[in-house]
Each structure stands twice: as structure tokens, then as C-alpha cells.
Write an enzyme that holds these catalytic residues in place. Structure first.
Site: not given
Ligand code: UGA
Length: 440
Positions: A271
Site C-alpha cells: 500500500c
Molecule cells: C497500511 C496502513 O497502515 C493501513 O491503514 C492501510 O489501510 C493499508 O496500508 C492499506 O492501504 O491497505 P499495512 O501496509 O498493512 O497498512 O502495513 P503497516 O503496518 O502500515 O506498515 C507498513 C510498513 O511500514 C511496514 O513495512 C512497516 O515495517 C513499516 N513501518 C511502520 C515502519 O518502518 N515504522 C513504523 O513506525 C511503522
């Protein structure tokens, strides 16, 4: 029961299936349409075709025990049995970063053709992530053209973005911070809002285009936070500060919040990269080019390579060196490797002549397909055995628990923690050289 309406869900991918199962759990009769027979058969047995925490129990309950959800290959049946139809189809990226609407458009056309011969009022809801303006123009125009009916008179139209995180999707659906409903008219809004009538969070009523924009602006902002803290981490390393402490101090300010301030090797998944690229592409098309969006993507491209720079400071020549790569999924709690930063790291290591020993607790099958050029190990210990160095790329709990004894099977003593997840102090006390993103 929270509503008198029955719903249809078009597309049983991750968003469609989780949303359908959660709506059914509220007592709403739900029909899910998909074109893949195997998926439909599995769902009708209560078995999820994808991995998501808690979905197996939930699906079993709504399909087998309570008979509230059924899956079908039959489009007409789905339409016949629904008052509100959610479109949950993929909107993949094209080469220039813009989104490809072909699945959404084709499906809308087919639905509209069938709807032409029906008398009942139905509301079509876009849940797929689509560029601002899509529902109001493309979707509305296609339904009107192929059904011969008029929006706001014969049928309703709404845009209801999803904010589900993989691994937490059911919890995010049932206890959201907010529900956003963009609606063409009052009746469309009321129908969709009724589905959420048991929710205690704010329900925000917007235009169709504002709802689409909220989704892009939210994901881009979260991605921006991640790239921002990663840049701060890179600066911290040079000024003798620990980014964990800095992020904590920032996060205590309620205007900033501590969420999405975990520094590491960057964001992955299906995403963030796709949505930021699509918004950037739109900003260029409309002559309002966003410099911030371009910059945050740039940071995310180079951030995974930081761990290789750190490794090279200790092992300047990586040729023929065995490197254990712990974690391949884009984040813990999923087998999804789409856009995973571990792929960038594995490919760079291979390019430098290293022998990569990869391991992930759940993404093994996916990893073998996505990364055929590395060795796939059965356990963390197998990956570590005889390795000259180790890079941690995904912060699975299993890795947090690894002790100095576990790491002692390595041939070398170098550990690079790309997710700030290990017990550095203990490891260092045991003679390991541990380099950590965002640490001096
Ligand atoms: C993300 C959004 O958080 C959701 O709200 C949204 O609905 C979704 O995309 C979508 O558009 O369908 P997601 O892709 O499942 O959700 O994953 P996240 O938990 O947001 O993490 C995304 C990436 O960011 C991961 O690789 C994670 O490791 C990284 N991340 C996240 C960090 O490196 N640091 C952080 O503090 C948070």
C-alpha cells in the site's frame, strides 16, 4: 441486527474478505463474489484463502455456524441478493506510478449491464483505493451508461475507504478510529452509515472525492512519518544520539504521537509505496507536483541499503561471505513480501557476491518464489550457522528472543539490526559487534 440491508462484496482479496466477514459478524447477510473457483470453494467451507490473524475462526463462525456469509462465482446472484455492493478489487500500479483501474472498470460495466434489468434501488460503494475523482466521474458514468439508470435517483453511490493494517485487520475493522463515508447524496450516505450504526467511533460524512483523498493523504502521511524518522535516525548515528530515545521524546507530544515513529530499513507492503506513487503521479498530472512525496519515496529506496553500508564498515569485502538474513516478510505477522525491504537487501548482497542465507517464520513459500537467488533456511539457527554476519530485516518476536548462545553458531561476530529489535547490550557483552539503525 444493525441493519435491514444485505450486502454484496465484489472481490475476496484481503480487504474484501476481511470486510465481508466482519460485516457478516455484525449479523448482515453477505454475498461475496470472486472469479477464482478455488477461493469461492474454500470460503464456503469457512477456510480463508489468505493468511490473516483471526480470520479462520471468524469465517468459520459466519459461514459454517451462522450461515451469514456465502461466496459465489455468480454475479447476478450477488446483485440480486444485495442492497449495497462493495467494490473491493485491486488497483495495481502502472509503470509511471499511476493506478490501473481496469479491474474496477470491467466489473462496474458487467454489474451495470445486469442491473439494467432490475427494478430495485441499490447503492454501489467503492472500497478499493482509487485516485480522487474516480468514483464521481469514471464509476458513476460507467454505471449510468451501462444500466441506463441515474445516480441519486435510481441508484446510490458512495466511497468508503479502508484503513486496515495486515495482521490487525479484524481489530482495525471492528474498532476503527473513524469511518469515512463519501456519498453522492443523502440516501447513499444513510444506507452505508446504517451498516456502521453499532460503531462508537466518529463517522465522517464527506464528498466522494474527499473520501478518496483522505485515504491517499492518510497513507502518505504515515509513510512520511516513517521516512522522516529514518532520516532522523541516520542523523542520530552521527551526533551520538539514539533515535529510540529521540522518537520517544517526540511521541510524547500528543500533536506528534508515538505511532509510526519506529526507525528501521523503511516501509514495504502493497500500500504505502503504491499509494504515495499514485498521489505523486496525480500531483504531477495536475501541475501541483509534491516535492515531499517524491522525497519520502527516495528516502525509502536508500534506507534498506544503510544496513549494507554498516556491514561494509566491518566487512569491506562481501564477496563469498555468508550473510544470514533474518526476516523476509514486509513486516511481522504476515507472509506478504510485496515491496519488502528485505528484497532490496537480499538483491544488493547477491550483487556484491555474498551468499545469502534467508529465513522467515511464515513467508518461506512466498520467499522461495520472490527470491530464487538466495538460500532459504528452515530456521533462524540454520540461517545463522557458519554465517560471517547477520542482518535482521523483520522484527518477528522469534528473533527478539534469540540469545547470545543462539548467535554463537555464527562463524563471525557481526550483527546488523535493521529493525532495532535485538538485545544489543547482552550481545555486545558477549563479544558481538552489533550495529543498529539510529544508534551512534
Ligand atoms: C497500511 C496502513 O497502515 C493501513 O491503514 C492501510 O489501510 C493499508 O496500508 C492499506 O492501504 O491497505 P499495512 O501496509 O498493512 O497498512 O502495513 P503497516 O503496518 O502500515 O506498515 C507498513 C510498513 O511500514 C511496514 O513495512 C512497516 O515495517 C513499516 N513501518 C511502520 C515502519 O518502518 N515504522 C513504523 O513506525 C511503522
Amino acid at each position: 441486527m444493525s441493519t435491514r440491508y444485505k450486502i454484496g462484496v465484489i472481490g475476496t482479496g484481503y480487504v474484501g474478505l476481511v470486510s465481508g466477514a466482519c460485516f457478516a459478524d455484525l449479523g448482515i447477510k453477505t454475498t461475496c463474489l470472486d472469479v477464482v473457483e478455488d477461493k469461492v470453494n474454500k470460503i464456503n467451507k469457512g477456510i480463508p484463502p489468505i493468511y490473516e490473524k483471526g480470520l479462520d475462526d471468524l469465517l468459520n463462525s459466519v459461514v459454517v455456524d451462522r450461515n451469514l456469509l456465502q461466496a459465489t462465482l455468480d454475479r447476478k446472484k450477488t446483485l440480486d441478493e444485495s442492497d449495497i455492493i462493495f467494490i473491493c478489487l485491486p488497483t495495481p500500479s502502472d509503470k509511471d506510478g499511476s493506478i490501473n483501474l481496469k479491474y474496477v472498470k470491467e466489473e462496474i460495466k458487467e454489474l451495470a449491464k445486469l442491473y439494467k434489468n432490475m427494478d430495485s434501488y441499490k447503492t454501489f460503494v467503492i472500497k478499493s483505493t482509487v485516485i480522487p475523482g474516480t468514483t464521481e466521474t469514471t464509476v458513476k458514468d460507467l454505471i449510468e451508461e451501462y444500466s441506463g439508470k441515474k445516480a441519486g435517483i435510481d441508484f446510490g453511490l458512495a466511497m468508503n475507504p479502508e484503513f486496515l493494517m495486515e495482521g490487525l485487520a479484524i481489530e482495525n475493522f471492528t474498532k476503527p478510529d473513524r469511518v469515512v463515508i463519501g456519498a453522492y447524496d443523502e440516501k447513499s450516505y444513510n444506507m452505508v452509515a446504517e451498516l456502521y450504526s453499532s460503531f462508537s467511533c466518529p463517522i465522517l460524512k464527506t464528498s466522494l472525492t474527499e473520501a478518496e483523498m483522505i485515504k491517499y493523504a492518510s497513507n502518505s502521511f504515515l509513510a512520511l512519518k516513517v521516512s522522516y524518522i529514518n532520516e532522523i535516525a541516520n542523523i542520530c548515528e552521527r551526533v551520538n544520539a539514539d533515535v529510540g530515545v529521540v522518537a520517544k521524546g517526540m511521541g510524547l507530544d500528543s500533536r506528534i504521537s508515538s505511532k509510526f515513529l519506529r526507525a528501521g530499513i523503511g516501509f514495504g507492503g502493497s500500500c504505502f509505496g503504491k499509494d504515495v506513487s499514485a498521489l505523486l503521479s496525480l500531483s504531477r498530472d495536475i501541475k501541483r507536483e509534491s516535492k515531499l512525496l517524491a522525497a519520502l519515496l527516495d528516502v525509502n529506496e536508500t534506507q534498506p541499503l544503510r544496513v549494507i553500508e554498516m556491514l561494509s564498515e566491518v566487512l569491506p569485502d562481501l564477496n563469498n561471505k555468508k550473510i544470514a538474513l533474518l526476516g523476509l516478510a514486509f513486516k511481522p505477522g504476515t507472509d506478504d513480501m510485496r515491496d519488502s525491504r528485505a528484497i532490496v537487501i537480499a538483491n544488493k548482497l547477491t550483487e556484491l557476491g555474498a551468499i545469502v542465507k534467508g529465513y522467515d517464520p511464515v513467508a518461506k513459500e512466498t520467499a522461495e518464489r520472490v527470491l530464487p537467488n538466495i538460500n532459504h533456511e528452515k530456521s533462524a539457527i540454520d540461517a545463522l550457522t557458519d554465517a560471517d554476519a547477520c542482518i535482521l530485516a523483520t522484527e518477528w518476536d522469534e528473533f527478539r528472543k534469540l540469545s547470545a548462545d543462539d548467535f554463537s553458531v555464527m562463524a563471525g561476530k557481526v550483527i546488523i539490526d535493521g529493525r532495532r529489535a535485538l538485545d544489543w547490550k547482552k550481545l555486545r557483552e558477549n563479544g558481538f559487534t552489533v550495529k543498529v539503525i539510529g544508534q551512534p
